[in-house]
Enzyme design. Structure first.
Site, short mmCIF file in Angstrom:
data_model
loop_
_atom_site.label_atom_id
_atom_site.label_comp_id
_atom_site.label_asym_id
_atom_site.label_seq_id
_atom_site.Cartn_x
_atom_site.Cartn_y
_atom_site.Cartn_z
N ILE A 1 46.89 42.90 41.19
CA ILE A 1 46.49 44.22 40.86
C ILE A 1 45.12 44.10 40.62
O ILE A 1 44.61 43.00 40.44
CB ILE A 1 47.14 44.54 39.53
CG1 ILE A 1 47.03 43.72 38.52
CG2 ILE A 1 48.56 45.24 39.69
CD1 ILE A 1 47.78 44.13 36.99
N ASP A 2 44.33 45.32 40.82
CA ASP A 2 42.73 45.41 40.85
C ASP A 2 42.33 44.77 39.37
O ASP A 2 43.07 44.81 38.48
CB ASP A 2 42.44 46.82 40.96
CG ASP A 2 42.60 47.13 42.57
OD1 ASP A 2 43.07 46.53 43.46
OD2 ASP A 2 42.55 48.63 42.44
N ARG A 3 41.02 44.06 39.61
CA ARG A 3 40.62 43.69 38.22
C ARG A 3 40.19 44.73 37.28
O ARG A 3 40.87 44.42 36.21
CB ARG A 3 38.91 43.04 38.75
CG ARG A 3 38.48 42.25 37.48
CD ARG A 3 37.41 41.54 37.81
NE ARG A 3 36.74 40.84 36.69
CZ ARG A 3 35.49 40.06 37.01
NH1 ARG A 3 35.09 39.95 38.21
NH2 ARG A 3 35.29 39.27 35.92
N THR B 1 42.30 47.09 36.73
CA THR B 1 43.49 47.60 36.32
C THR B 1 44.24 46.74 35.16
O THR B 1 44.12 45.59 35.60
CB THR B 1 44.48 47.87 37.55
OG1 THR B 1 43.62 48.78 38.50
CG2 THR B 1 45.81 48.50 37.48
N ARG C 1 43.90 54.47 43.73
CA ARG C 1 42.63 55.04 43.43
C ARG C 1 42.32 55.96 44.54
O ARG C 1 41.42 56.79 44.56
CB ARG C 1 41.55 53.95 43.29
CG ARG C 1 42.09 53.15 41.72
CD ARG C 1 41.45 51.60 41.79
NE ARG C 1 40.20 51.59 41.87
CZ ARG C 1 39.24 50.74 42.03
NH1 ARG C 1 39.86 49.36 41.97
NH2 ARG C 1 38.03 50.72 41.62
#
Length: 235
Positions: free
Chosen positions: A55-57, A59, A159
């Site tokens: 998962i994105d940093r 997030t 996003r």
């Protein structure tokens, strides 16, 4: 730092990743001393673990690891066969066009030229209009609380899909609305992205049990939720 453990058995473990923490080492980290969930969890529980997805940093939320290399492939087949549901919680600019819809919009691979199919389902859980101007065009501001379910796993998919709909995720400095981000920093002292990996549901690939895991949103997220009167909706 200790990670909040949401689920654990002899095969897998799930944690609630804080925003700002990377999953594992990467050359995109610009910090002098970045913090990695993989190493943090290994140190915390004393065994080697294997990341099952990313998962994105910026997030926050549910992040799964395997406790052995043998357990990796059975879990990743869940993603391949679309047999795992990952629900995200987010707050976006404006009201979504529909209460419930599928965004079917191809995305460039790694933000380059090659297009890949990408689908995200969303459900608008709540909406609010506040008596403050975040834009000179309007005297009030509107926002939606959205549950997003990515059917594919493209880079920054939720996003980018919400940006495609012009329902920009609040706090997204890459694909979001800078005017809204500034408004939230000034009005709410909110400096994070409001995207959270909220719930996971699947059939355990080894024990065949139904697994349901939920991660409570971080305090900064809940501050906005409470400000907008939405706390009972996500309880």
């Amino acid at each position: 730092m200790e990670l909040e453990i949401l689920y654990q058995d002899e095969y897998y473990i799930a944690v609630n990743k804080p925003a700002g923490m990377m999953v594992h080492k990467s050359n995109i980290a610009m910090d002098d001393e970045p913090v990695y969930a993989l190493q943090t969890l290994r140190d915390q529980i004393g065994i080697k673990v294997y990341p099952l997805h990313r998962i994105d940093r910026p997030t926050s939320g549910i992040l799964w690891f395997a406790k052995s290399s043998e357990a990796v492939a059975p879990f990743q087949e869940l993603f391949t066969n679309n047999e795992i549901k990952k629900y995200y919680l987010t707050i976006v600019r404006g009201y979504t066009k529909e209460k419930e819809a599928l965004i079917d919009h191809p995305l460039k691979k790694k933000l380059k030229k090659e297009l890949q199919e990408a689908q995200t389902e969303y459900l608008r859980l709540a909406e609010v209009e506040i008596p403050f101007a975040s834009s000179p065009m309007h005297e009030t501001s509107r926002y939606s609380l959205v549950r997003a379910y990515p059917l594919t796993g493209r880079m920054h998919q939720i996003r980018r899909h919400m940006a495609h709909e012009r329902n920009y995720i609040i706090g997204d400095n890459t694909h979001g609305d800078n005017r809204q981000n500034r408004f939230f920093r000034m009005h709410f002292q909110m400096h994070n992205m409001l995207l959270h990996a909220w719930k996971t549901e699947f059939i355990h690939p080894i024990t065949k049990e139904v697994i349901r895991v939920k991660a409570n949103p971080p305090d900064y997220f809940m501050k906005i939720v409470q400000s907008f009167g939405w706390e009972n909706i996500i309880a």
